[in-house]
Design an enzyme around this catalytic site. Sequence first.
Site, mmCIF file in Angstrom:
data_model
loop_
_atom_site.group_PDB
_atom_site.id
_atom_site.type_symbol
_atom_site.label_atom_id
_atom_site.label_comp_id
_atom_site.label_asym_id
_atom_site.label_seq_id
_atom_site.Cartn_x
_atom_site.Cartn_y
_atom_site.Cartn_z
ATOM 1 N N GLY A 47 45.499 -32.312 -41.512
ATOM 2 C CA GLY A 47 44.542 -33.372 -42.376
ATOM 3 C C GLY A 47 44.623 -32.646 -43.686
ATOM 4 O O GLY A 47 43.925 -33.311 -44.543
ATOM 5 N N ARG A 85 57.636 -35.282 -36.845
ATOM 6 C CA ARG A 85 57.731 -36.210 -38.178
ATOM 7 C C ARG A 85 56.389 -36.940 -38.400
ATOM 8 O O ARG A 85 55.614 -36.898 -37.474
ATOM 9 C CB ARG A 85 58.710 -37.351 -37.880
ATOM 10 C CG ARG A 85 60.217 -36.727 -37.666
ATOM 11 C CD ARG A 85 61.063 -37.927 -37.575
ATOM 12 N NE ARG A 85 62.595 -37.650 -37.421
ATOM 13 C CZ ARG A 85 63.481 -37.042 -38.146
ATOM 14 N NH1 ARG A 85 62.975 -36.798 -39.399
ATOM 15 N NH2 ARG A 85 64.629 -36.689 -37.934
ATOM 16 N N SER A 125 50.689 -39.472 -41.960
ATOM 17 C CA SER A 125 50.485 -38.599 -43.088
ATOM 18 C C SER A 125 51.793 -38.863 -43.940
ATOM 19 O O SER A 125 52.835 -39.509 -43.784
ATOM 20 C CB SER A 125 50.591 -37.105 -42.667
ATOM 21 O OG SER A 125 52.033 -36.777 -42.332
ATOM 22 N N THR A 164 56.261 -31.737 -40.881
ATOM 23 C CA THR A 164 57.222 -30.598 -41.229
ATOM 24 C C THR A 164 58.735 -30.845 -40.827
ATOM 25 O O THR A 164 59.523 -30.539 -41.396
ATOM 26 C CB THR A 164 56.771 -29.466 -40.195
ATOM 27 O OG1 THR A 164 55.511 -29.129 -40.419
ATOM 28 C CG2 THR A 164 57.422 -28.271 -40.342
ATOM 29 N N ASP A 223 41.423 -38.904 -32.364
ATOM 30 C CA ASP A 223 41.812 -37.961 -32.314
ATOM 31 C C ASP A 223 41.013 -36.963 -31.856
ATOM 32 O O ASP A 223 40.587 -35.896 -32.527
ATOM 33 C CB ASP A 223 42.654 -37.482 -33.566
ATOM 34 C CG ASP A 223 43.629 -36.573 -33.602
ATOM 35 O OD1 ASP A 223 43.735 -36.117 -32.527
ATOM 36 O OD2 ASP A 223 44.325 -36.333 -34.602
ATOM 37 N N SER A 268 47.847 -32.281 -26.553
ATOM 38 C CA SER A 268 48.862 -32.348 -27.294
ATOM 39 C C SER A 268 49.600 -31.130 -27.892
ATOM 40 O O SER A 268 50.769 -30.843 -27.692
ATOM 41 C CB SER A 268 48.591 -33.590 -28.513
ATOM 42 O OG SER A 268 49.835 -33.703 -29.281
ATOM 43 N N LYS A 282 40.858 -33.257 -40.912
ATOM 44 C CA LYS A 282 40.727 -33.821 -39.418
ATOM 45 C C LYS A 282 39.564 -33.232 -38.996
ATOM 46 O O LYS A 282 38.870 -33.843 -38.105
ATOM 47 C CB LYS A 282 42.009 -33.505 -38.676
ATOM 48 C CG LYS A 282 42.086 -33.964 -37.430
ATOM 49 C CD LYS A 282 43.462 -33.901 -36.698
ATOM 50 C CE LYS A 282 44.659 -34.624 -37.599
ATOM 51 N NZ LYS A 282 45.830 -34.374 -36.801
#
Length: 507
Positions: free
Chosen positions: A183, A210, A214, A218, A271, A279, A303
């Site tokens: 977030g 990936r 967003s 990373t 989410d 997750s 988030k």
Amino acid sequence: MRNDAPLDGSFCVTAQRLGIDSGDAAVLYLDTRHAACTMAGFSAGARVQISAQGRSTTARLNLVDGGILAPGAAGLSELAWRRLGAPAGCELRVQPAPPARSFSLVRSKIYGQDLSVDAASAIVGEIAAGLYSEIEIAAFVTACASRRLEVDEVFALTGAMVEAGTRLEWPVTPVVDKHCVGGLPGNRTTPLVVSIVAACGLTIPKTSSRAITSPAGTADVMETLAPVALDTAQMRRVVEQEGGCIVWGGAVDLSPADDILIRVSRPLDFDGEATMVASVLSKKIAAGATHVLIDIPVGPSAKVRSLADAESLTRLFLAVGGAYGLHVRTVISDGRQPVGRGIGPALEALDALAVLRNDADAPQDLRGRALALAGQLLELGGKADAGAGLAMASATLASGAAWRKFQAICAAQGGMRAPQAGACRFEVLAARSGRVATVDNRQLARVAKLAGAPRDPGAGVLFRAPLERIVSTGEVLYTIVAQSSAALARAIAHASAHPDIVGIVEA
């Protein structure tokens, strides 16, 4: 190609690699004149099972015309090609994909039935096998979001996600890992934390994602610095040699069902905390971690929006992680504004390099956040005494040991390279003088995406207006960076339509 109508619903073609990136969806491309279409009723959008040389995968059928395919061939998207591992010209057997037998269990969840271990295993297993359509996956995601999952259900979902993919084991203990629930644009602490922790002697095999919605994940950031698409054997070699790695989780098949669920749920903006916990923990368990640090940024456009939500999320992480034998610690951090200056793969990589090199102009907020997380992880992994982790992390960074370790990890992953920022730029200026009071993380991320990130690695935003800064009229608030004038124009238009991305009040 066998043009006779298939009697058993299957037919054979030769494999042709088309070089089409279809994202997360495996696709088979078939000529509209093929007998399977003209006589057996195969239609665009159908789900098919493809087999070749002992391997199989499920794919969506797309139809093409106009001589794109060679005679007797069917085309494969890049994802389908990788999954099959078949050479060009080999024979493919194609047949209708079997139906998702577990969908009745999804209906049960929709109508209020608890998600049992067996139900979760059946549903997730068939999702990972490609037997669910996107509509069916969306129904499952919605059922989990609309009816709060209890701890036992999150436990079941987490385990099912682990079972559906590869699970790594390591000959050492502890094996540490970290994750940020997300977030915050630019919050790229992983390269710093991994380098510090590995330099201090802990094992940290970091698998990363990936970007989905967003400006950069990373893995996208790290890919501007070194290869990240390592397979399991390559990843093991790097970790055995250097004590840590930063690789793309998709290449090592960790919790593949989770990647599918994320792809469907993010556009729906579902989410929930239960699916988030399942997750995150499924990937940590699959990666072989024993000790996990979770960063939970809290802010009005992050988030997680409130302290109460962060505390609820913490309780669920601890309960489910503990049930799987994980040592979990959470850190609730400031999520009101971006971290660092860069937002976008190359720009975030340049920030991380500046911190690792101890450059005088390195972003201090990124440095401080990374040191705090690394210190907590050193304590959690037993390398530092309680309260001594921050000092150990700071000394490791200041001495250059973290920078040397990062270079060694990059070399082991295939060689370090220099990230390149885009050449097209536009400065967004303050329309008035005053104090920066608010930053809309979501809209700022949207500007970076419209500029081309992460598709164009050098695109994004350079942020220059942190909270509480006193700015003058005409001062630069942020710079839009793009690799094409067209993308720059799109981002400028969005920024102009949202002048309060950086909120300024009277000082």
